[in-house]
Design an enzyme around this catalytic site. Sequence first.
Site, PDB file in Angstrom:
ATOM      1  CB  CYS A   1      -0.933   0.002   1.202  1.00 55.57           C
ATOM      2  SG  CYS A   1      -2.011  -1.423   1.240  1.00 55.57           S
TER       3      CYS A   1
ATOM      4  CG  ASN B   1      -6.702  -0.950   1.528  1.00 56.14           C
ATOM      5  OD1 ASN B   1      -5.995  -0.567   0.587  1.00 56.14           O
ATOM      6  ND2 ASN B   1      -6.197  -1.400   2.666  1.00 56.14           N
TER       7      ASN B   1
ATOM      8  CG  HIS C   1      -3.119   3.279   2.535  1.00 52.57           C
ATOM      9  ND1 HIS C   1      -3.797   2.964   1.381  1.00 52.57           N
ATOM     10  CD2 HIS C   1      -3.044   2.130   3.262  1.00 52.57           C
ATOM     11  CE1 HIS C   1      -4.119   1.676   1.410  1.00 52.57           C
ATOM     12  NE2 HIS C   1      -3.684   1.158   2.538  1.00 52.57           N
TER      13      HIS C   1
HETATM   14  C1  LIG Z   1      -9.869  -6.263   9.106  1.00 51.61           C
HETATM   15  C2  LIG Z   1     -10.494  -5.357  10.142  1.00 51.61           C
HETATM   16  C3  LIG Z   1     -11.635  -4.578   9.553  1.00 51.61           C
HETATM   17  C4  LIG Z   1     -11.065  -6.225  11.261  1.00 51.61           C
HETATM   18  O1  LIG Z   1     -11.651  -5.391  12.246  1.00 51.61           O
HETATM   19  P1  LIG Z   1     -11.389  -5.709  13.793  1.00 51.61           P
HETATM   20  O2  LIG Z   1     -12.177  -4.731  14.559  1.00 51.61           O
HETATM   21  O3  LIG Z   1      -9.890  -5.725  13.985  1.00 51.61           O
HETATM   22  O4  LIG Z   1     -12.032  -7.114  13.941  1.00 51.61           O
HETATM   23  P2  LIG Z   1     -11.373  -8.474  14.479  1.00 51.61           P
HETATM   24  O5  LIG Z   1     -10.421  -9.028  13.481  1.00 51.61           O
HETATM   25  O6  LIG Z   1     -10.855  -8.211  15.849  1.00 51.61           O
HETATM   26  O7  LIG Z   1     -12.634  -9.409  14.523  1.00 51.61           O
HETATM   27  C5  LIG Z   1     -13.708  -9.182  15.432  1.00 51.61           C
HETATM   28  C6  LIG Z   1     -14.794 -10.226  15.208  1.00 51.61           C
HETATM   29  O8  LIG Z   1     -15.473  -9.960  13.959  1.00 51.61           O
HETATM   30  C7  LIG Z   1     -15.470 -11.105  13.139  1.00 51.61           C
HETATM   31  N1  LIG Z   1     -15.392 -10.690  11.739  1.00 51.61           N
HETATM   32  C8  LIG Z   1     -14.285 -10.540  10.961  1.00 51.61           C
HETATM   33  N2  LIG Z   1     -14.643 -10.135   9.744  1.00 51.61           N
HETATM   34  C9  LIG Z   1     -15.993  -9.997   9.754  1.00 51.61           C
HETATM   35  C10 LIG Z   1     -16.936  -9.593   8.778  1.00 51.61           C
HETATM   36  N3  LIG Z   1     -16.581  -9.232   7.541  1.00 51.61           N
HETATM   37  N4  LIG Z   1     -18.238  -9.562   9.132  1.00 51.61           N
HETATM   38  C11 LIG Z   1     -18.650  -9.929  10.373  1.00 51.61           C
HETATM   39  N5  LIG Z   1     -17.783 -10.316  11.329  1.00 51.61           N
HETATM   40  C12 LIG Z   1     -16.480 -10.348  11.022  1.00 51.61           C
HETATM   41  C13 LIG Z   1     -14.247 -11.880  13.573  1.00 51.61           C
HETATM   42  O9  LIG Z   1     -14.392 -13.254  13.238  1.00 51.61           O
HETATM   43  C14 LIG Z   1     -14.248 -11.642  15.070  1.00 51.61           C
HETATM   44  O10 LIG Z   1     -15.185 -12.515  15.651  1.00 51.61           O
HETATM   45  P3  LIG Z   1     -14.869 -13.197  17.103  1.00 51.61           P
HETATM   46  O11 LIG Z   1     -14.757 -12.042  18.052  1.00 51.61           O
HETATM   47  O12 LIG Z   1     -16.069 -14.066  17.313  1.00 51.61           O
HETATM   48  O13 LIG Z   1     -13.581 -13.938  16.919  1.00 51.61           O
HETATM   49  C15 LIG Z   1      -9.458  -4.366  10.740  1.00 51.61           C
HETATM   50  O14 LIG Z   1      -8.558  -5.045  11.578  1.00 51.61           O
HETATM   51  C16 LIG Z   1      -8.692  -3.653   9.640  1.00 51.61           C
HETATM   52  O15 LIG Z   1      -9.239  -2.920   8.851  1.00 51.61           O
HETATM   53  N6  LIG Z   1      -7.372  -3.819   9.583  1.00 51.61           N
HETATM   54  C17 LIG Z   1      -6.574  -3.233   8.506  1.00 51.61           C
HETATM   55  C18 LIG Z   1      -6.440  -4.240   7.394  1.00 51.61           C
HETATM   56  C19 LIG Z   1      -6.028  -3.710   6.075  1.00 51.61           C
HETATM   57  O16 LIG Z   1      -6.646  -2.864   5.495  1.00 51.61           O
HETATM   58  N7  LIG Z   1      -4.971  -4.245   5.509  1.00 51.61           N
HETATM   59  C20 LIG Z   1      -4.578  -3.921   4.170  1.00 51.61           C
HETATM   60  C21 LIG Z   1      -3.249  -3.399   4.019  1.00 51.61           C
HETATM   61  S1  LIG Z   1      -2.934  -1.783   4.626  1.00 51.61           S
END
Ligand SMILES: CC(C)(COP(=O)(O)OP(=O)(O)OC[C@H]1O[C@@H](n2cnc3c(N)ncnc32)[C@H](O)[C@@H]1OP(=O)(O)O)[C@@H](O)C(=O)NCCC(=O)NCCS
Length: 328
Positions: free
Chosen positions: A115, A283, A253
């Site tokens: 990214c 993203n 970003h």
């Molecule tokens: C991916 C992202 C949205 C996840 O959000 P989060 O708040 O960290 O969520 P978590 O991973 O802690 O998951 C929380 C819960 O939601 C669930 N979950 C994950 N994706 C889900 C979805 N699409 N819909 C519903 N539930 C979801 C998980 O299974 C977890 O359940 P659990 O508590 O029963 O285990 C967030 O971490 C993020 O945006 N990170 C940046 C990633 C990115 O953009 N990377 C690209 C390169 S820069």
Amino acid sequence: MTAIRFGIRGTGSWAPDKRLTNADLSAMVDTSDEWIVQRTGIKERRILPPELTTSDMCVQAAQRALDDAGLAATDIDLIVLGTVTPDQQVPATSCKVAQRLGCESTPAFDLAAGCSGFVYASSVAAQFLRAGTYRNVLVIGAEALSRITNYNDRTSCILFGDAAGAVVYSTDFEYGELLSSSMQADGNGYDVMYQRAGGAQRPLSAERLAAAEHKLVIHGREVYRFAVSRMVELVKGEQANNPGLTLGAVVPHQVNLRILESAREKLGLASDRLYTNIDRYGNTSAASVPVALDEARRGGFFHDLDGQLVVMCAFGAGLTWGSVALKW
Ligand SMILES: CC(C)(COP(=O)(O)OP(=O)(O)OC[C@H]1O[C@@H](n2cnc3c(N)ncnc32)[C@H](O)[C@@H]1OP(=O)(O)O)[C@@H](O)C(=O)NCCC(=O)NCCS
């Protein structure tokens, strides 16, 4: 000796028409509009139709940037393309883009910094401009992430979209004088975002394809922590590099709205000084900063920022991070 000054002469961007909404994704995996909007701020993303590829998006965005700059392709001295989704691994997609734009013998290469691809490519361009080697450099950030997204994995497929953005940096610039830039990497985070197969370490095979090993895997929580702290560091770093200037705006970003908001609060930046369009594009990796910059500029976001500091910053796979400071 007087230092060579350079900045932005033109910007352009392009995204496919097809929209993948949260409702569409809810029909594909176990998720909901409410969860996606609350956790990421994303409402829809753009998806490239099968007949088009990364180079097609690059040509569109680059031509718009050239038109905006009032330059012909033959005026360009160098093309640097930030992408992790090239048309093919070999040769570089930028060579195809150069040929399609009508460049003649113009050096062109791809740069893979996740990214951070566009800000890394801007830093590379800055070295050639500052040294006096080149006068006009075309920097593109483009991704067809839908081609490597695993639409069975709800933790990642909700995030990604396709787009391209381009900037012509020039010694004969119109605005956005490039004052400083930074690039950093930490391979300890090599396993935070990756494609398991498709490279020299694990070449593609029928079995690996069937197991979707060529699709992106991300560890979202780790990215989350890394992105907030790096974004704050990057912006503060550019403020320290340019002490006489007021911070007018940040074009980050577009990683996740909650990440951006959390960093904005830590920076004490007013909400209308942070440009976001993640709700409409998701993203788009290396494309996200130049698309945001182009939209922001054409939409008048910078209209009252003359003489102020505008910081572009990004963070991504590698792990990599980097920034560019512009005097508007
Ligand atoms: C991916 C992202 C949205 C996840 O959000 P989060 O708040 O960290 O969520 P978590 O991973 O802690 O998951 C929380 C819960 O939601 C669930 N979950 C994950 N994706 C889900 C979805 N699409 N819909 C519903 N539930 C979801 C998980 O299974 C977890 O359940 P659990 O508590 O029963 O285990 C967030 O971490 C993020 O945006 N990170 C940046 C990633 C990115 O953009 N990377 C690209 C390169 S820069």
